[in-house]
Design an enzyme around this catalytic site. Sequence first.
Site, PDB file in Angstrom:
ATOM      1  N   LYS A 178      78.658   4.468  33.072  1.00 32.37           N
ATOM      2  CA  LYS A 178      78.474   2.839  33.565  1.00 32.37           C
ATOM      3  C   LYS A 178      77.444   2.800  32.383  1.00 32.37           C
ATOM      4  O   LYS A 178      77.583   1.724  31.212  1.00 32.37           O
ATOM      5  CB  LYS A 178      77.444   3.171  34.578  1.00 32.37           C
ATOM      6  CG  LYS A 178      76.684   1.667  34.392  1.00 32.37           C
ATOM      7  CD  LYS A 178      76.412   1.191  36.449  1.00 32.37           C
ATOM      8  CE  LYS A 178      75.716  -0.292  35.541  1.00 32.37           C
ATOM      9  NZ  LYS A 178      75.018  -0.554  37.842  1.00 32.37           N
ATOM     10  N   ASP A 195      64.079  -2.454  41.144  1.00 35.98           N
ATOM     11  CA  ASP A 195      65.337  -1.176  40.892  1.00 35.98           C
ATOM     12  C   ASP A 195      65.305  -0.199  40.421  1.00 35.98           C
ATOM     13  O   ASP A 195      65.087  -0.001  39.257  1.00 35.98           O
ATOM     14  CB  ASP A 195      66.920  -2.500  40.602  1.00 35.98           C
ATOM     15  CG  ASP A 195      67.865  -1.896  40.561  1.00 35.98           C
ATOM     16  OD1 ASP A 195      67.167  -0.467  41.251  1.00 35.98           O
ATOM     17  OD2 ASP A 195      68.771  -1.827  41.037  1.00 35.98           O
ATOM     18  N   ASP A 212      79.646  -1.506  44.601  1.00 37.15           N
ATOM     19  CA  ASP A 212      78.468  -1.397  43.876  1.00 37.15           C
ATOM     20  C   ASP A 212      78.748   0.165  43.118  1.00 37.15           C
ATOM     21  O   ASP A 212      79.264   1.075  43.104  1.00 37.15           O
ATOM     22  CB  ASP A 212      77.248  -1.366  44.767  1.00 37.15           C
ATOM     23  CG  ASP A 212      76.167  -0.800  43.622  1.00 37.15           C
ATOM     24  OD1 ASP A 212      76.299  -0.295  42.493  1.00 37.15           O
ATOM     25  OD2 ASP A 212      75.253   0.032  44.471  1.00 37.15           O
ATOM     26  N   GLU A 269      73.406  -7.420  39.668  1.00 40.58           N
ATOM     27  CA  GLU A 269      73.053  -6.313  41.280  1.00 40.58           C
ATOM     28  C   GLU A 269      72.051  -7.224  41.918  1.00 40.58           C
ATOM     29  O   GLU A 269      71.923  -7.379  43.003  1.00 40.58           O
ATOM     30  CB  GLU A 269      72.691  -5.338  40.257  1.00 40.58           C
ATOM     31  CG  GLU A 269      74.193  -4.364  40.204  1.00 40.58           C
ATOM     32  CD  GLU A 269      73.969  -3.733  39.292  1.00 40.58           C
ATOM     33  OE1 GLU A 269      72.617  -2.594  38.761  1.00 40.58           O
ATOM     34  OE2 GLU A 269      74.123  -2.757  38.461  1.00 40.58           O
TER      35      GLU A 269
END
Length: 622
Positions: free
Chosen positions: A102, A216, A40, A193
Amino acid sequence: MEENLRSGEIQGIFDNLRDCVSGPAGKAVGVTGELILGIDLGTTHSAVGAVESGFPILLADEEGRRIMPSAVWFGADGSVEAGRKALRRRSVEPGRVVTSVKRLMGRRHGEEREFCVPMERAADGGVTVLGRSPEEVSAEILKELKRIAEMRLERPAGKAVITVPAYFNDAQRAATKRAGELAGLEVVRILSEPTAAALAYGLDKLGDRSRVAVYDLGGGTFDLSVLEMQDGVFQVLATRGDTRLGGDDLDAALARHCAADFDTLDDAAKIRLTAEAERVKCALSERESETFRAPFYDGSRSLEVEVSRGDLEALAKPLIARSLTCCRQALSDAGIAAAELDAVVLVGGSTRIPAVRAAVAELFGREPDLSQHPDEAVALGATIQAGVLGGSLRKMVLLDVTPLSLGVETFGGLMNVIIPRNTTIPCKAGEMFTNAASGQASMRVRVLQGEREMARDNWELGNFEVPFEPMPKGQARVGVQFRIDENGILEVLARDVKTGRDTVVEIRNAAVDVDDAAVEKMVGESVEYAFDDMAERIFTEAKLKAEELLPAVDQALAMAAGLVSEDERREIGDAAEAVREALAAGLPNPLKAAVQRLDKATETLAAALVERAMEEALERRG
Ligand code: AMP
């Protein structure tokens, strides 16, 4: 007579033909298997796992921690550190520590406005920070995760499954893959994800055809995905998110709430206050109140403020409301009601906030599922997928995809894609076609594979003849459906809608199992010839339209006496002449423009002719 197909606009004989459906699968064999890491690569935190003795587990660093900050420190002397050690250096050297890289993956310079260190423009238009590309920075995080894994497993690891947000585009996914390669990892799969979270949630808990929502809320980003699982294969039905919504925003809001002078402070003081705000925020998930303490935060002043859970909730309210808007949009995109969901799974560190849980429970009308460790679910799901691909987990599903697009040749020699490249198999999709000539009694269906616009440049997997009742041009209806089963076998079905008669052909050769080099060559050529291909498609489509329009215009003009003005008649004549010239010159864009002009010029005439025909019909009746 043998004619090619012509794509029609009618839809609907096969329900949901474009929807991907799933069937039973399970190709994994062997129990020992090859080592593939599950990673992850998160905005604020990252984690790595592997299947050990048949169990997916996350691997801890020397300090026993399974979650690593996604932070990289670049020292003045060229040395690099990633993870917790890098974050510790932040209070001393804030300008040398990169976090949330990211956000920059696959981005062009200027797309991201704010970042923790200055952003520079790369030669190719991308972004660099501290002289490194986002891929290079991410590679340092991945190298550290690889090191932790190899230390724990006591063997080298060369392959990985890496997760990305569902909304990541091709450029962002490709950048993630490159980061893996720079870290010495072959990336065998990029996994979304929410799919990873749903895998961790457990396939066995749900029945056939279940739907789950994955909420999330992490440090920097939020997304809500609606997934459908059928026989163990997941399909993301809809995903909505906000790439600037997360726990970090709440930290900043709380720091401002406690220190009124926050915006006037230097970076080091801001970082100190924000770190304390995060500590207080996390404590308030457990307690009703907590003291915010920042001694000498700017070198001279100190702060001590009592913060209640209610204070924090007031600050969190607008942020939570934004997340709920995304939830409603995703449900609407997926076309389902909250009550139809089988579960709502919470992942991401910020879902520990009681007010978040309560808001989600209220919106979805059910208690959210808290069985997953919010920080670990995605990495665990990646590890499960890695175990399946490596062959060390049995009875799991391989989420295979079509390597190249599949379609049929249509009128004019064009490629008409039915199943696009990278579609998860098993799947099915279809489209309606019609006859190109009057009296035609059959069509030839040529099944093609490839990425090029013209049929001749793609590979032919097979062809067959579909008989149907002779009809005037454009009136026959033939539905063509492609179905690929879990073994990659393609079945093509063609149905004459009038008679309901089906022609079914099974194509065994290589719908899915295509040599990597051949795929690369095909994709490479589609990029190389993109301009030429597109020009040819535009020309062919415009030519087909022109050939239909010109005789119709001549006929209409002959009947037009008294219906249009002299000016209009002249414009139609000129426009038709321009189309003939552009056809002869063979130039795509001028031809397209000329056809559009002719279309426009004949609008009034066409309407007048229709009106006259209706009047005549009424008169006949009367
Ligand atoms: P993630 O990106 O999923 O790792 O989530 C990180 C975010 O979760 C950060 O903003 C953390 O401050 C937040 N977080 C972690 N633990 C808690 C907690 N107990 N209460 C509130 N927020 C938390």
